[in-house]
Write an enzyme that holds these catalytic residues in place. Structure first.
Site, PDB file in Angstrom:
ATOM      1  N   PRO A 194       0.782  -1.181  -0.069  1.00 31.79           N
ATOM      2  CG  PRO A 194       0.212  -0.766   2.131  1.00 31.79           C
ATOM      3  CD  PRO A 194       0.811  -1.928   1.269  1.00 31.79           C
ATOM      4  CB  ALA A 248       0.010   7.682   0.572  1.00 35.58           C
ATOM      5  CD  GLN A 284      -0.914  -0.055   5.488  1.00 34.68           C
ATOM      6  OE1 GLN A 284      -0.763   1.015   5.166  1.00 34.68           O
ATOM      7  NE2 GLN A 284       0.211  -0.994   5.815  1.00 34.68           N
ATOM      8  CB  CYS A 294       3.410   5.084   7.577  1.00 33.91           C
ATOM      9  SG  CYS A 294       3.597   6.624   6.568  1.00 33.91           S
ATOM     10  CG  HIS A 309      10.302  -1.626   5.659  1.00 32.27           C
ATOM     11  ND1 HIS A 309      10.005  -1.332   4.227  1.00 32.27           N
ATOM     12  CD2 HIS A 309      11.628  -1.123   5.851  1.00 32.27           C
ATOM     13  CE1 HIS A 309      11.103  -0.445   3.802  1.00 32.27           C
ATOM     14  NE2 HIS A 309      11.902  -0.361   4.830  1.00 32.27           N
ATOM     15  N   GLY A 342      11.274  -4.842   2.234  1.00 31.50           N
ATOM     16  CA  GLY A 342      12.011  -3.727   2.283  1.00 31.50           C
ATOM     17  C   GLY A 342      13.255  -4.218   1.426  1.00 31.50           C
ATOM     18  CG  ASP A 343      16.584  -2.102   0.466  1.00 28.47           C
ATOM     19  OD1 ASP A 343      15.916  -1.082   0.322  1.00 28.47           O
ATOM     20  OD2 ASP A 343      17.544  -2.017   1.321  1.00 28.47           O
ATOM     21  CB  ALA A 375       7.279  -0.511  -1.484  1.00 32.42           C
TER      22      ALA A 375
END
Length: 326
Positions: A17, A19, A71, A104, A173, A205-206, A228
């Protein structure tokens, strides 16, 4: 719990997700390229509680989008629970599960006590999970980070608290909240969380290419992989990741023509939804054309684009420049 393991056995690749990014158009393109599940943009529980049309708009699904995760962010257990129940009713059979954002790190989110700020208050975080779980029939998951303060990993213990409170799966993450997106993500955190809980764990993450998706699974034992920022302007990463997970040769990287064609399609999908004004396409256009000949010079023109034909004119120019460089 078994139900969630079964779900992730067939939903290995998830679009995170994001934004302002994971709107209907982008989710459609990522699903077509192999994303097994996409999340809507994160939704404010407070915004929903005010019957905010702008917030409810985030829950609209694309044509053919038969399964989606939603989410929710906020920090008040009662508000989170009531709005989770409303989401469950609104999204209906298309809802895979409800995720609670505790990861976040954006200043405007954490200053209100939302997002990764909840990692500083595990008791409140647990109360939120319990309240939401009691209010809905669908599974409830939690997404969080390695920890709040740089150098202080709390994720494994935090994951255990969330599991005890009723979380059906967790996404982790490997950066600290204080890192924002600087430095690198520690996949070891994902492995330690996997060791700490008995519920499914999503690694995040990465994951920057298809090979990374296979590597994070292999190194951490996670049950699914969340992608992401690497998907921005690059929905093809899901096709590459799918091949890597299957042990197959990666598909050929998209050509300049294919990248521009995808950007045009993205703009048209957005226009179907938003009408003539698709300024939100500007950032997507920048991502699609990153690294192409003429991209730096085109940036200013992209920032003046409003409608589909404006973007098309810039894309036409880029194709001409690419042709001259061929």
């Amino acid at each position: 719990m078994g139900r969630m393991y079964d779900f992730f056995a067939s939903h290995q690749l998830l679009l995170a997700p994001m934004a302002g990014v994971s709107d209907m158009a982008f989710r459609t393109l990522c699903r077509e390229q192999g994303a097994d599940l996409t999340y809507t943009e994160m939704v404010s529980a407070k915004g929903l509680s005010y019957a905010n049309e702008k917030t409810r708009h985030l829950l609209d699904l694309a044509q053919g989008e038969d399964v989606v995760a939603v989410q929710l962010f906020g920090h008040e257990p009662g508000v989170m629970a009531s709005q989770a129940a409303w989401i469950e009713q609104a999204v209906g059979d298309s809802l895979a599960y409800l995720d609670i954002n505790m990861g976040c790190p954006a200043r405007k989110i954490v200053t209100k006590g939302d997002g990764s700020a909840l990692m500083r208050d595990p008791d409140l975080a647990a109360r939120i999970v319990s309240a939401v779980r009691a209010a809905v029939d669908h599974p409830v998951t939690v997404k969080f980070r390695r920890g709040w303060a740089q150098g202080q990993e709390t994720a494994p213990e935090f994951a255990r608290r969330m599991e005890a409170a009723g979380a059906c799966a967790v996404a982790v993450h490997g950066r600290f909240a204080e890192q924002l997106y600087r430095g690198s993500s520690d996949w070891g955190t994902v492995a330690r969380v996997k060791q700490a809980v008995s519920i499914p764990v999503i690694g995040n993450g990465d994951v920057k290419c298809g090979a990374d998706a296979a590597a994070i699974k292999q190194q951490t034992g996670c049950d699914a992989v969340m992608i992401a920022r690497a998907a921005e302007g690059n929905p093809w990463i899901f096709a590459q990741a799918k091949a890597a997970l299957a042990g197959e040769h990666p598909p050929v990287a998209p050509t300049v023509e294919q990248r521009i064609a995808m950007a045009r399609r993205h703009a048209r999908l957005l226009a179907q939804r938003e009408g003539r004004n698709i300024v939100r396409m500007r950032k997507h256009a920048m991502w699609y054309m990153a690294g192409l000949p003429g991209a730096a010079a085109a940036r200013g023109k992209i920032n003046a684009c409003v409608g589909v034909e404006d973007f098309d004119a810039v894309f036409d120019e880029l194709l001409e420049i690419a042709g001259a460089h061929a």
